[in-house]
Write a protein that holds these residues in place. Structure first.
Motif, mmCIF file in Angstrom:
data_model
loop_
_atom_site.group_PDB
_atom_site.id
_atom_site.type_symbol
_atom_site.label_atom_id
_atom_site.label_comp_id
_atom_site.label_asym_id
_atom_site.label_seq_id
_atom_site.Cartn_x
_atom_site.Cartn_y
_atom_site.Cartn_z
ATOM 1 N N HIS A 148 0.839 -1.190 0.000
ATOM 2 C CA HIS A 148 0.000 0.000 0.000
ATOM 3 C C HIS A 148 0.876 1.242 0.000
ATOM 4 C CE1 HIS A 148 -4.098 1.527 0.474
ATOM 5 N NE2 HIS A 148 -4.392 0.290 0.148
ATOM 6 N N GLU A 149 1.796 1.259 -0.917
ATOM 7 C CA GLU A 149 2.822 2.281 -0.908
ATOM 8 C C GLU A 149 2.956 2.895 -2.292
ATOM 9 O OE1 GLU A 149 6.399 1.129 1.613
ATOM 10 O OE2 GLU A 149 7.283 1.497 -0.356
ATOM 11 N N VAL A 150 3.161 4.211 -2.336
ATOM 12 C CA VAL A 150 3.393 4.897 -3.608
ATOM 13 C C VAL A 150 4.700 5.660 -3.517
ATOM 14 C CG1 VAL A 150 2.529 6.630 -5.237
ATOM 15 C CG2 VAL A 150 0.921 5.110 -4.066
ATOM 16 N N ARG A 151 5.524 5.498 -4.552
ATOM 17 C CA ARG A 151 6.782 6.238 -4.595
ATOM 18 C C ARG A 151 6.843 7.085 -5.861
ATOM 19 N NH1 ARG A 151 10.802 4.701 -1.040
ATOM 20 N NH2 ARG A 151 10.064 3.029 0.315
ATOM 21 N N VAL A 152 7.342 8.293 -5.703
ATOM 22 C CA VAL A 152 7.562 9.163 -6.848
ATOM 23 C C VAL A 152 9.054 9.442 -6.913
ATOM 24 C CG1 VAL A 152 7.061 11.394 -7.912
ATOM 25 C CG2 VAL A 152 5.296 10.211 -6.608
ATOM 26 N N ASP A 153 9.676 9.088 -8.018
ATOM 27 C CA ASP A 153 11.127 9.220 -8.170
ATOM 28 C C ASP A 153 11.860 8.674 -6.941
ATOM 29 O OD1 ASP A 153 10.692 10.411 -10.643
ATOM 30 O OD2 ASP A 153 10.493 12.402 -9.750
ATOM 31 N N GLY A 154 11.400 7.525 -6.457
ATOM 32 C CA GLY A 154 12.071 6.856 -5.344
ATOM 33 C C GLY A 154 11.636 7.317 -3.963
ATOM 34 N N LYS A 155 10.904 8.450 -3.913
ATOM 35 C CA LYS A 155 10.494 8.957 -2.594
ATOM 36 C C LYS A 155 9.047 8.587 -2.279
ATOM 37 C CE LYS A 155 11.239 13.285 -1.460
ATOM 38 N NZ LYS A 155 11.899 14.505 -1.912
ATOM 39 N N LYS A 156 8.841 8.083 -1.059
ATOM 40 C CA LYS A 156 7.513 7.654 -0.656
ATOM 41 C C LYS A 156 6.593 8.856 -0.465
ATOM 42 C CE LYS A 156 5.688 4.956 2.995
ATOM 43 N NZ LYS A 156 5.980 4.195 4.213
ATOM 44 N N ILE A 157 5.355 8.747 -0.953
ATOM 45 C CA ILE A 157 4.395 9.823 -0.690
ATOM 46 C C ILE A 157 3.203 9.252 0.066
ATOM 47 C CG2 ILE A 157 5.067 11.233 -2.677
ATOM 48 C CD1 ILE A 157 2.484 10.242 -4.065
ATOM 49 N N ASP A 158 2.576 10.078 0.875
ATOM 50 C CA ASP A 158 1.446 9.624 1.684
ATOM 51 C C ASP A 158 0.125 9.983 1.037
ATOM 52 O OD1 ASP A 158 2.630 8.324 3.904
ATOM 53 O OD2 ASP A 158 3.356 10.288 4.585
ATOM 54 N N LEU A 159 -0.642 8.963 0.702
ATOM 55 C CA LEU A 159 -1.966 9.190 0.134
ATOM 56 C C LEU A 159 -3.003 8.665 1.117
ATOM 57 C CD1 LEU A 159 -1.454 7.898 -3.546
ATOM 58 C CD2 LEU A 159 -1.355 10.258 -2.748
ATOM 59 N N THR A 160 -4.173 9.259 1.093
ATOM 60 C CA THR A 160 -5.279 8.697 1.866
ATOM 61 C C THR A 160 -5.738 7.427 1.145
ATOM 62 O OG1 THR A 160 -7.000 9.819 0.606
ATOM 63 C CG2 THR A 160 -6.028 11.049 2.461
ATOM 64 N N LYS A 212 6.493 16.853 -9.070
ATOM 65 C CA LYS A 212 6.964 17.030 -10.452
ATOM 66 C C LYS A 212 6.270 16.098 -11.432
ATOM 67 C CE LYS A 212 11.485 17.372 -9.454
ATOM 68 N NZ LYS A 212 12.887 17.088 -9.674
ATOM 69 N N GLN A 213 5.702 15.012 -10.928
ATOM 70 C CA GLN A 213 5.015 14.055 -11.800
ATOM 71 C C GLN A 213 3.512 14.325 -11.853
ATOM 72 O OE1 GLN A 213 6.559 12.084 -13.693
ATOM 73 N NE2 GLN A 213 8.410 11.289 -12.749
ATOM 74 N N ARG A 214 3.106 15.511 -11.451
ATOM 75 C CA ARG A 214 1.673 15.822 -11.358
ATOM 76 C C ARG A 214 0.956 15.680 -12.699
ATOM 77 N NH1 ARG A 214 0.493 20.433 -8.692
ATOM 78 N NH2 ARG A 214 -1.415 20.602 -9.901
ATOM 79 N N ASP A 215 1.683 15.924 -13.787
ATOM 80 C CA ASP A 215 1.023 15.848 -15.097
ATOM 81 C C ASP A 215 0.761 14.405 -15.543
ATOM 82 O OD1 ASP A 215 3.733 15.435 -15.348
ATOM 83 O OD2 ASP A 215 3.803 16.181 -17.414
ATOM 84 N N LEU A 216 1.087 13.423 -14.703
ATOM 85 C CA LEU A 216 0.705 12.041 -15.026
ATOM 86 C C LEU A 216 -0.813 11.904 -15.063
ATOM 87 C CD1 LEU A 216 3.217 9.880 -12.926
ATOM 88 C CD2 LEU A 216 2.949 9.856 -15.410
ATOM 89 N N ILE A 217 -1.499 12.720 -14.263
ATOM 90 C CA ILE A 217 -2.973 12.703 -14.310
ATOM 91 C C ILE A 217 -3.435 13.891 -15.140
ATOM 92 C CG2 ILE A 217 -5.106 12.734 -12.994
ATOM 93 C CD1 ILE A 217 -3.643 11.604 -10.641
ATOM 94 N N GLN A 218 -4.043 13.581 -16.263
ATOM 95 C CA GLN A 218 -4.460 14.629 -17.185
ATOM 96 C C GLN A 218 -5.971 14.854 -17.111
ATOM 97 O OE1 GLN A 218 -3.084 12.645 -20.701
ATOM 98 N NE2 GLN A 218 -0.946 13.280 -20.408
ATOM 99 N N THR A 219 -6.359 16.099 -17.244
ATOM 100 C CA THR A 219 -7.783 16.424 -17.263
ATOM 101 C C THR A 219 -8.319 16.283 -18.681
ATOM 102 O OG1 THR A 219 -7.438 18.016 -15.488
ATOM 103 C CG2 THR A 219 -9.489 18.221 -16.732
#
Ligand code: CA
Length: 232
Positions: A148-160, A212-219
């Motif tokens: 239940h883990e997400v990493r962005v460029d190797g760094k863990k991020i906390d999601l609900t 920096k990877q925010r544009d992975l989700i496109q509107t």
């Protein structure tokens, strides 16, 4: 889960000894076979985690052995690292084409072999997880379902939990457009009966966390959202 088992198929006893010593020291179990016949038999019987395959063998040569291991349902998933001598370049190309994962050249440093073994085993574990849908990797983003883990460029991020389910649903089908209503159904989980905020609020929060990877989700205007496809 026991230590990964490495099958060394090699006819030169000195090399078997060096490899066995170094791999054992790193915590691997080592089996060996001195020719192709024995190697084939042991690969089938022992189901090793990885095969280190010398290309110059008496009897069935390494390339032919690679072909047989990859053609057999029982052994095809076992990663193979070829061990080659000078002049085997065309065999290396053949072997890689047959599905071998990597190769090392003789004379090799034991350190290098151990590093290759570790890397190929790690990739094999990741591949299995991806096949089972337990792990997704796109660009700099890795979603590990089991941890239940997400990493962005190797760094863990906390999601609900809600954000995690939304991101996983989107990333599982890159390039596909999700309507808000559909995303809503993905957002609901055992811990939420009703999604408390609108999908847009959740998506914006995920984007902020992706940095920096925010544009992975496109509107997709007027429809919903889509996860960038692998090229995008
Ligand atoms: Ca040899």
């Amino acid at each position: 889960m026991g230590a990964p088992r490495i099958l060394v198929i090699e006819d030169e006893p000195d090399i078997v000894e060096v490899l066995t010593y170094n791999l054992t020291r790193e915590g691997y179990q080592v089996l060996s076979a001195k020719d192709g016949e024995e190697g084939l038999r042991k690969a089938r019987q022992e189901n090793p985690s990885l095969v280190l395959l010398d290309l110059m063998l008496p009897g069935i040569d390494g390339v032919e052995l690679c072909r047989r291991l990859k053609a057999d349902q029982a052994t095809r998933a076992i990663p193979i690292i070829m061990v080659t001598a000078k002049g085997d370049e065309s065999d290396v190309v053949l072997g890689l084409g047959l599905g071998a994962d990597d190769y090392v050249k003789k004379p090799f440093s034991p350190k290098e072999v151990v590093a290759r073994v570790r890397a190929v085993l790690r990739r094999a574990v990741e591949r299995r997880a991806e096949l089972k849908g337990e792990r997704l990797a796109v660009r700099g983003l890795v979603i590990d379902q089991r941890r239940h883990e997400v990493r962005v460029d190797g760094k863990k991020i906390d999601l609900t939990p809600t954000e995690f389910r939304l991101l996983r649903a989107l990333a599982a089908r890159p390039g596909e457009v999700f309507e808000r209503q559909e995303l809503l159904s993905h957002a609901v989980g055992p811990d939420t009966v009703v999604v408390d905020r609108s999908i847009d609020v959740h998506v914006n929060s995920i984007r902020k966390k992706l940095g920096k990877q925010r544009d992975l989700i496109q509107t997709v205007r007027g429809v919903g959202y889509r996860f960038a496809d692998r090229k995008g």
